[in-house]
Enzyme design. Structure first.
Site, PDB file in Angstrom:
ATOM      1  N   HIS A 122       5.279   6.275  -1.260  1.00 43.49           N
ATOM      2  CA  HIS A 122       4.772   5.496  -2.384  1.00 43.49           C
ATOM      3  C   HIS A 122       4.924   6.345  -3.646  1.00 43.49           C
ATOM      4  CE1 HIS A 122       1.767   3.625  -5.045  1.00 43.49           C
ATOM      5  NE2 HIS A 122       1.785   2.558  -4.264  1.00 43.49           N
ATOM      6  N   ASP A 194      -1.211  11.478   2.368  1.00 39.69           N
ATOM      7  CA  ASP A 194      -1.584  10.306   1.582  1.00 39.69           C
ATOM      8  C   ASP A 194      -2.063   9.247   2.564  1.00 39.69           C
ATOM      9  OD1 ASP A 194      -1.749   7.971   0.167  1.00 39.69           O
ATOM     10  OD2 ASP A 194       0.287   8.031  -0.642  1.00 39.69           O
ATOM     11  N   GLN A 197      -3.065   4.068   3.010  1.00 38.66           N
ATOM     12  CA  GLN A 197      -2.853   2.970   3.953  1.00 38.66           C
ATOM     13  C   GLN A 197      -3.388   3.273   5.343  1.00 38.66           C
ATOM     14  OE1 GLN A 197      -1.997   0.110   2.935  1.00 38.66           O
ATOM     15  NE2 GLN A 197      -1.262   0.672   0.899  1.00 38.66           N
ATOM     16  N   LYS A 220      -8.876   0.364  -1.355  1.00 35.72           N
ATOM     17  CA  LYS A 220      -8.199  -0.008  -0.110  1.00 35.72           C
ATOM     18  C   LYS A 220      -9.130   0.141   1.097  1.00 35.72           C
ATOM     19  CE  LYS A 220      -3.695   1.417  -1.941  1.00 35.72           C
ATOM     20  NZ  LYS A 220      -3.195   0.092  -2.333  1.00 35.72           N
ATOM     21  N   CYS A 361       5.985  -0.299  -5.139  1.00 33.33           N
ATOM     22  CA  CYS A 361       5.895   1.083  -5.637  1.00 33.33           C
ATOM     23  C   CYS A 361       6.537   2.059  -4.655  1.00 33.33           C
ATOM     24  CB  CYS A 361       4.449   1.477  -5.912  1.00 33.33           C
ATOM     25  SG  CYS A 361       3.690   0.584  -7.277  1.00 33.33           S
TER      26      CYS A 361
END
Length: 437
Positions: A122, A194, A197, A220, A361
């Site tokens: 991303h 990261d 998600q 999120k 993105c």
């Protein structure tokens, strides 16, 4: 074990799960949200926590009043809850940020050397490292091959950090984080994950996996109140200059000097987002309780959606790795003969289904697929079997008969013509949608 699914029930209550929205052809329908990967609605436990705290909202850390003391206790208790949720080690701190992008930009100011990234990231985990010794490794067609490429890059030239996604925001594929942490450490590097998600779908244990840093976003994690997290080893955080210069990040100031506080406060200047931190903590508690049944439910729905899409002629589901076996509830796909933006507009206008279209993105990754855009359906705690079946039926209708309304593209965005839904019309709006002008 095969999950027994109730078509109408989801693992948890979320805001908007009974929302009815207008259809372009007239009437209304319950909204089916398949855009959790972009921003998830608030869990009921989260909105309740914020409502309870709002009357006590006051200044943090420096107020003597009762409300200030309560706010301070809630803010620091939230930090400990997040620490426990992420399985932080003793030398790892939790810094509250605005979101994942903010957290990654903060860490980028702290890294004392090169950072290695994949080309599937991303933009939030791609752009902050540019100009700071970023080295981009092209992902292979398999996870095994990708790990080999990362090993070769780290072995060829020292790097300070390997920055990697936990789960692709486009395809949902989960990377082998424990293996990658060991690989980074063998070559003298640290690893950042990261988890924007991954965290909403899988528990992360920094201590057990050997992960040095992790970032994630409240919006999120079913806590859309403007807070994010950077958690990780404090030595780099203590050695770096403050991310923002201001009150709360110092222990002493004179006309000529400033003595900066240690992490985490070193990087939390200004009035902190108390409500955002409390919301994030409430989400972490709820996700911990829901972890097992939610994961079973999500896997069953994801398999149902992926299998159903694959059975529709002309639909292509996207995958990065030929050998990946674990995916969170994200499915990216295309429909032959239809622009993704037009499909998304059709699903919204005629079926009250919300999906994401575009490049997510992740422009380099979409370029690898040879695509200018795609569609993405993402599953969350509020998704039901009925929602999945509605999406599959709508795609089948599109392929078989096409849309029943006209659509036009302007400035890259597809809209129904004419637009009849209240709140979205171009003329005077007499509808009841919020934020109407």
């Amino acid at each position: 074990m095969t999950a027994v699914l109730d078509p109408t029930r989801a693992p948890a209550r979320v805001s908007g799960d009974d929302l009815r929205v207008p259809l372009v052809q007239g009437g209304t329908c319950t909204y089916a949200n398949f855009d959790y990967a972009a921003s998830a609605p608030a869990l009921a436990q989260v909105t309740a926590r914020v409502a309870d705290l709002l009357p006590y909202y006051a200044s943090v850390h420096r107020g003597a009043g009762y409300a200030s003391r309560i706010s301070t206790r809630c803010y620091e208790a939230a930090r400990e809850t997040v620490r426990e949720f992420l399985g932080c080690a003793a030398d790892q701190e939790v810094v509250f940020t605005r979101n994942t992008t903010d957290a990654l930009n903060l860490l980028a100011t702290c890294v004392p050397g090169d950072t290695v990234v994949l080309d599937i990231e991303h933009h939030a985990n791609f752009l902050p490292w540019a100009g700071r010794g970023r080295r981009v490794v092209p992902a292979a067609g398999t996870l095994t091959g990708t790990v080999d490429r990362l090993a070769a890059e780290l072995g060829a030239k020292p790097a300070a950090l390997l920055a990697i996604t936990g789960a692709s925001n486009v395809t949902g594929e989960v990377l082998p984080l424990t293996e990658l942490a060991a690989l980074a450490h063998r070559h003298g590097a640290r690893i950042l994950v990261d988890a924007a998600q991954l965290a909403p779908h899988r528990r992360i244990d920094l201590c057990a996996t050997g992960i040095d840093y992790v970032v994630c976003s409240g919006h999120k994690l079913y806590a859309p109140y403007g807070a994010g997290v950077l958690a990780g080893r404090r030595d780099w955080l203590d050695a770096a200059p403050p991310y923002l210069a201001g009150g709360g990040a110092v222990t002493e100031v004179t006309s000529d000097t400033a003595a900066w506080a240690a992490a985490p406060h070193r990087h939390e200047a200004g009035s902190p987002n108390v409500l955002g931190a409390a919301a994030l903590a409430a989400a972490c508690e709820a996700l911990t309780e829901l972890a097992a049944p939610a994961e079973v439910h999500e896997r069953a729905l994801t398999d149902r959606l992926r299998t159903g899409l694959a059975d529709i002629a002309g639909v292509r589901c996207l995958r990065i790795f030929g050998d990946s076996t674990d995916c969170v509830g994200i499915v990216a796909f295309t429909v032959d003969g239809f622009e993704p933006g037009r499909v998304a507009a059709y699903l919204s206008a005629e079926h009250a289904i919300g999906v994401r279209d575009g490049r997510f993105c992740a422009h380099p990754l979409l370029a690898r697929f040879g695509l200018d855009a795609a569609l993405r359906a993402s599953i969350g705690l509020g998704t039901t079997v009925d929602d999945v079946d509605r999406l599959l039926d709508a795609v089948r209708i599109l392929v078989a008969a096409g849309p029943q309304w006209d659509y036009a593209c302007s400035d890259g965005r597809w809209d129904p013509v004419p637009e009849t839904r209240p709140g979205l019309t171009t003329g005077p709006d007499t509808g009841s949608a919020p934020c109407s002008v």
